[in-house]
Design a protein around this motif. Structure first.
Motif, mmCIF file in Angstrom:
data_model
loop_
_atom_site.group_PDB
_atom_site.id
_atom_site.type_symbol
_atom_site.label_atom_id
_atom_site.label_comp_id
_atom_site.label_asym_id
_atom_site.label_seq_id
_atom_site.Cartn_x
_atom_site.Cartn_y
_atom_site.Cartn_z
ATOM 1 N N GLU A 132 0.830 -1.211 0.000
ATOM 2 C CA GLU A 132 0.000 0.000 0.000
ATOM 3 C C GLU A 132 0.866 1.262 0.000
ATOM 4 O OE1 GLU A 132 -2.753 -0.077 3.213
ATOM 5 O OE2 GLU A 132 -4.003 -1.662 2.333
ATOM 6 N N ASN A 135 2.206 1.763 -3.500
ATOM 7 C CA ASN A 135 1.154 2.250 -4.398
ATOM 8 C C ASN A 135 0.857 3.728 -4.142
ATOM 9 O OD1 ASN A 135 0.901 -0.274 -5.565
ATOM 10 N ND2 ASN A 135 -0.810 -0.897 -4.259
ATOM 11 N N GLU A 136 0.927 4.137 -2.887
ATOM 12 C CA GLU A 136 0.673 5.532 -2.543
ATOM 13 C C GLU A 136 1.749 6.443 -3.126
ATOM 14 O OE1 GLU A 136 -1.698 8.461 -0.889
ATOM 15 O OE2 GLU A 136 -2.077 6.292 -0.931
#
Length: 294
Positions: A132, A135-136
């Motif tokens: 995550e 992806n951020e």
């Protein structure tokens, strides 16, 4: 023949029709069942039929292109959206991804705290939290380089202009020696409904490929105006417009990207916003349209 007093007595039982009784007084009723009419009544009836109204009855279409993109939220709307999202998240069940991420975080915390290595088993190479985070980072880098292409809002014929606002279709037509902006309009013909006249106005101005969805069988607004002196006829001084609401179907958007107006009637056309109405339409006309515009 029945006397005037006899006819009055007959209609006393129907006080809700005083005008009818007065008119029937002028009709002579014979006992043989034949009806004759008073010459004065015939003359009055003939005059009422031949006398035309000084107003033309017309039907107009308030055709709206709904917003293509969601309008930007104001401060209150953003706070409410955040509140409802937080409440929904708190009451919702965990997804498989969220449940696995929590399990991985608990294992890492226990291993960092010096737990029993035989009991603590790390069965993953990369945590969901790391995925995550990566992806951020990629998302932020994309936003820094991405530039949303703004539509050409200066071209009034582009149906895609001002995608976050509703647009209204107006036409430029010649009225006498004047050139005016108005809604697609046509005169009502005997034998058709006003709704059919409104549909004919749209098809006459822009062809039968113009796909529009009317909201009702009844008009949503009304407006009347007087013709310029040079355009007035002997028996007609103005027009009464019955305005119907309609909106553009999304599936027909491609058909209307390049409208082909009827050159014999329409000089020009434009898709305008609410704020732009005052530049093209008369104040009273604009007010009527804004009150009914979807």
């Amino acid at each position: 023949m029945l006397s005037k007093r006899a006819i009055d007595l007959i209609f006393k039982a129907q006080p809700w029709q005083p005008k009818l009784s007065q008119r029937l007084i002028s009709v002579s009723i014979n006992f043989d069942g034949k009806f004759g009419t008073n010459p004065k009544l015939d003359k009055h009836t003939t005059q009422s039929k031949t006398t035309s109204s000084p107003w033309k009855l017309c039907a107009s279409v308030c055709l709206v292109r709904p917003p293509i993109l969601e309008p930007l939220k104001n401060e209150i709307e953003m706070k409410y959206a955040d509140l409802t999202e937080a409440k929904e998240l708190a009451k919702s069940c965990l997804s498989d991804w969220e449940a696995e991420k929590i399990r991985q975080n608990l294992i890492i915390k226990e291993a960092e705290a010096g737990g029993d290595s035989n009991r603590v088993k790390i069965d993953f190479r990369e945590t969901f939290q790391d995925i995550e985070d990566q992806n951020e980072i990629e998302h932020d880098e994309f936003l820094e380089t991405f530039k949303e292409k703004e539509p050409d809002n200066e071209d009034l014929k582009r149906i895609s202009r001002n995608p976050r606002e509703s647009l209204l279709l107006i036409t430029q037509q010649k009225l006498g020696n004047d050139v005016v902006w108005m809604l697609p309009t046509c005169e009502w013909d005997d034998g058709e409904t006003l709704r059919e006249s409104a549909e004919r106005a749209l098809s006459t101005d822009f062809g039968t490929d113009t796909k529009a969805e009317f909201t009702s069988q009844a008009p949503s607004g009304f407006y009347k105006y007087k013709f310029p002196k040079e355009a007035r006829e002997e028996t007609c001084t103005g027009a009464k417009l019955f305005i119907y609401n309609a909106y553009l179907l999304r599936c027909s958007g491609d058909l209307l990207l390049n409208l082909q107006p009827n050159a014999d009637k329409v000089l020009d056309y434009a898709w305008i916003t609410r704020n732009e109405m005052v530049k093209y339409l008369k104040p009273k006309y604009s007010k009527v349209i804004q009150e009914i515009m979807l």
